[in-house]
Structures are given as structure tokens and as C-alpha cells.
Design a protein around this motif. Structure first.
Motif, mmCIF file in Angstrom:
data_model
loop_
_atom_site.group_PDB
_atom_site.id
_atom_site.type_symbol
_atom_site.label_atom_id
_atom_site.label_comp_id
_atom_site.label_asym_id
_atom_site.label_seq_id
_atom_site.Cartn_x
_atom_site.Cartn_y
_atom_site.Cartn_z
ATOM 1 N N GLU A 30 12.665 2.812 4.924
ATOM 2 C CA GLU A 30 13.001 1.455 5.361
ATOM 3 C C GLU A 30 14.021 1.465 6.498
ATOM 4 O O GLU A 30 13.968 0.614 7.397
ATOM 5 C CB GLU A 30 13.533 0.642 4.185
ATOM 6 C CG GLU A 30 12.493 0.256 3.139
ATOM 7 C CD GLU A 30 12.195 1.359 2.130
ATOM 8 O OE1 GLU A 30 11.374 1.134 1.221
ATOM 9 O OE2 GLU A 30 12.780 2.458 2.260
ATOM 10 N N LYS A 89 12.724 1.620 10.289
ATOM 11 C CA LYS A 89 12.134 0.462 10.962
ATOM 12 C C LYS A 89 12.965 0.080 12.192
ATOM 13 O O LYS A 89 14.173 -0.082 12.114
ATOM 14 C CB LYS A 89 12.049 -0.718 9.995
ATOM 15 C CG LYS A 89 11.370 -1.944 10.580
ATOM 16 C CD LYS A 89 11.289 -3.061 9.543
ATOM 17 C CE LYS A 89 10.659 -4.317 10.140
ATOM 18 N NZ LYS A 89 10.585 -5.412 9.144
ATOM 19 N N PHE A 118 5.622 -0.623 5.433
ATOM 20 C CA PHE A 118 7.050 -0.683 5.749
ATOM 21 C C PHE A 118 7.390 -1.581 6.943
ATOM 22 O O PHE A 118 8.537 -1.617 7.376
ATOM 23 C CB PHE A 118 7.590 0.734 6.004
ATOM 24 C CG PHE A 118 7.501 1.626 4.805
ATOM 25 C CD1 PHE A 118 8.452 1.556 3.792
ATOM 26 C CD2 PHE A 118 6.445 2.520 4.666
ATOM 27 C CE1 PHE A 118 8.366 2.364 2.669
ATOM 28 C CE2 PHE A 118 6.353 3.337 3.544
ATOM 29 C CZ PHE A 118 7.313 3.254 2.539
#
Length: 338
Positions: free
Chosen positions: A136, A139, A161
Motif C-alpha cells: 500500500e 502507491k 492496490f
């Protein structure tokens, strides 16, 4: 060595004839077996020779292929080698494939069939600097991936994601950009790139896609529908011998490693040992369903999961007959257990 009694030659004429016929009956099958030619097979890998190909090289190095009547030539892949093209052109009999590519091929009416999955999990991962603790967190960061990623794992990362295409940077098949910039994340096999990174002084955070539900098998054995129809026993023997090669490789990899380094002189003992260790650590060959169902195993459920992901991502039509992409008919029976 066969031994014959002189009595067969010194008796009455009828006895001599019977002796001669008996000798011929015993000798001819033995000669036929000894002289039976091996079936020549060419198998193409997906990259330069490495530990990830160890089972195949082991089966060649230790005579397992010959035991099954096969004379196997292993040809290396690489960034400029299209082994699917070579398979369809008849220059390879089997090739190392990938389910996503296979499903795309079937969607394009190419007669390609996967017959076994030596790697139960894809070794593909994202590799980040140690301060990154989760996928995560990646990103929005630059990620170096090869061009084919947009037809394989990148759509899955976008689905799962929330990654976006503007994060993509062109992958150079080198860890140099990674080592030079702590913000860089790149693709890599858990069995390979982390070794080069550690040699460069960085122990990366490793995010193996399979640990997050990425469904495809990897390092699969692909062949053509023609081969399956015309030479089913050759297909069966190649799969069986290759899986036995993986068992042997884990027991004593030295024979295969010698051939790997012969084909790929740049490969080192340390890199190979690292690769074998990661294959075992992540259960890439002997984990998952293979732990209970045998090496190379495939299931309808895993293939459906791969197809469902691809269909959802728009990579293949939702109504395609995905079962044309694989066959469970040639898996070892009984299973080759780890």
C-alpha cells in the motif's frame, strides 16, 4: 552378458535347431531394446540458465530424461528470445511458459497448451527499500517494470492496490536505478534480483505477489496441441522426467549447476545457492498444492482464478473457453511427491 550351453549346439539336428531358435528368441528383443533410439526433444527456457531452471537441467545431467527414452536439448531464453514463437514454428517441442500468456494465446486461436506447473507460485515481486513496509505504501511511487507488465501483473496491482499507469518507469533489467535512489521500487524475481541488491549493500523489502493472492502458476511446461495429439506419451514422459529432475535437484544440485554454468558462464555458485534457497523458502516448487498432490500439479480452480482476474481486467473476453489453455491429463500418475 548372456551365456548359452554348448548342448544346444552338440545334440541331434532337431535339438540344435531348437537351441538356435531359443537363442534368437532371447537375443532379438534384447538387441532391439538396446538399439532403440531416443526421442529427440527441444525445450526452451524463459531466460538465461539459472537455479529457476534447475529441475530440467538436473533431469538432463543425471540421465533421467534418457531413462524415459528422451534426448533433450535445453535452449536458453532471454530478453530478445520469443520462445512462444519458436514453439509455434516447430523449433521447440516444449517451452517454459506462463498462464497469462497462454490464455492470451488461446484467445488468439494459437494451439498452445500448458501441461504442468513446476512453480506453484509466481516468483514475481515488487522490491522496495527497507523503509517501505507494505504494498500500500508503494502507491504513487515510481515503479520500474518491463513493458509486458501491463498485460500481466500490473492490471492486478491496479485492481488490488489502486496503482496507476503514471507510476510506471521502464525497467532496464538492472538494479542500478534501485541502488541509486531510495524512492525507486522495481519488479524482480524473489530468487534473483534481491541477491544483486544485497551485493550492492541493500537488503530489500520483498512483496511476493502470490502472498497477496496473485493467482497464476509460473515456469509452466507448454507444448502444442499437435504434440499432444500425435505424441501423448512423449508429453507424459517429459513431464514425469522433469518433475523427477526437480526432486533430484533439491537432493544434490551439483550436476545441474555444472550445466547451468556451462550454458550461462556469468552465473555464480553464490547466485545459484541464493536461488535454490529462495525456491525452498517460498515453496515455489514443493509448496501449495504440490505439497499434497505432487510436483507440477495444476487444478481447475487455479486456472479459473487466473482467468477471472484477466477477464475482470479486460485482458481476455469473459466468454472465452479458458479450459482450452491447459490439460490435466499429463500430470504424473502416481504423483511425484516432494
Amino acid at each position: 552378458m548372456m551365456r548359452f550351453s554348448l548342448k544346444a549346439w552338440t545334440g541331434f539336428p532337431g535339438e540344435r535347431l531348437r537351441g538356435l531358435l531359443l537363442c534368437c528368441a532371447l537375443l532379438i528383443p534384447a538387441l532391439a531394446t538396446a538399439q532403440q533410439p531416443l526421442t529427440k526433444i527441444t525445450f526452451g527456457t524463459n531466460w538465461f540458465a539459472q537455479a529457476e531452471h534447475g529441475g530440467f537441467y538436473q533431469a538432463k545431467a543425471t540421465g533421467i530424461y534418457e531413462k524415459y527414452g528422451l534426448d533433450v536439448t535445453i535452449t536458453m531464453g532471454g530478453p530478445q528470445v520469443n520462445n512462444l514463437q519458436l514453439l509455434l514454428a516447430g523449433r521447440q517441442d516444449f517451452t517454459m511458459g506462463y498462464p497469462i500468456r497462454n490464455l492470451n494465446s488461446v484467445n488468439q486461436n494459437m494451439p498452445v497448451v500448458t501441461v504442468a506447473a513446476p512453480f506453484q507460485s509466481d516468483p514475481q515481486a515488487l522490491l522496495a527499500h527497507p523503509h517501505v513496509k507494505s504494498l500500500e505504501e508503494i502507491k504513487g511511487q515510481p515503479v520500474y517494470v518491463f513493458s509486458g507488465a501491463q498485460q500481466t501483473f500490473w492490471p492486478w496491482l491496479k485492481q488490488r492496490f489502486g496503482f496507476s499507469d503514471d507510476m510506471i518507469r521502464p525497467y532496464t533489467f538492472s538494479v542500478a536505478p534501485f541502488l541509486a535512489d531510495k524512492s525507486v521500487v522495481q519488479q524482480g524475481y524473489v530468487t534473483s534480483e534481491p541477491f544483486a541488491m544485497e551485493q550492492g549493500g541493500v537488503k530489500p523489502s520483498i512483496f511476493l505477489f502470490a502472498d497477496y493472492g496473485y493467482p497464476p502458476y509460473a515456469q509452466t511446461i507448454e507444448t502444442t496441441r499437435e504434440m499432444i495429439e500425435d505424441n501423448p506419451e512423449v508429453v507424459r514422459k517429459f513431464v514425469q522426467a522433469s518433475m523427477e529432475g526437480w526432486i533430484s535437484y533439491f537432493e544434490n544440485p551439483a550436476p545441474a549447476n555444472a550445466l547451468i554454468k556451462q550454458d550461462n558462464p556469468g552465473m555464480t555458485d553464490a547466485q545459484i545457492a541464493f536461488g535454490i534457497g529462495k525456491i525452498k523458502e517460498y515453496g515455489l516448487v514443493a509448496g501449495g498444492d504440490a505439497a499434497t498432490k505432487g510436483l507440477g500439479v495444476m487444478t481447475d480452480e487455479r486456472w479459473k482464478a487466473t482467468f477471472d482476474f484477466m477477464a475482470k481486467a479486460g485482458l481476455v473476453p469473459e466468454d472465452m473457453d479458458y479450459k482450452q489453455a491447459y490439460s490435466l491429463e499429463f500430470l504424473p500418475n502416481p504423483p511425484v511427491m516432494p
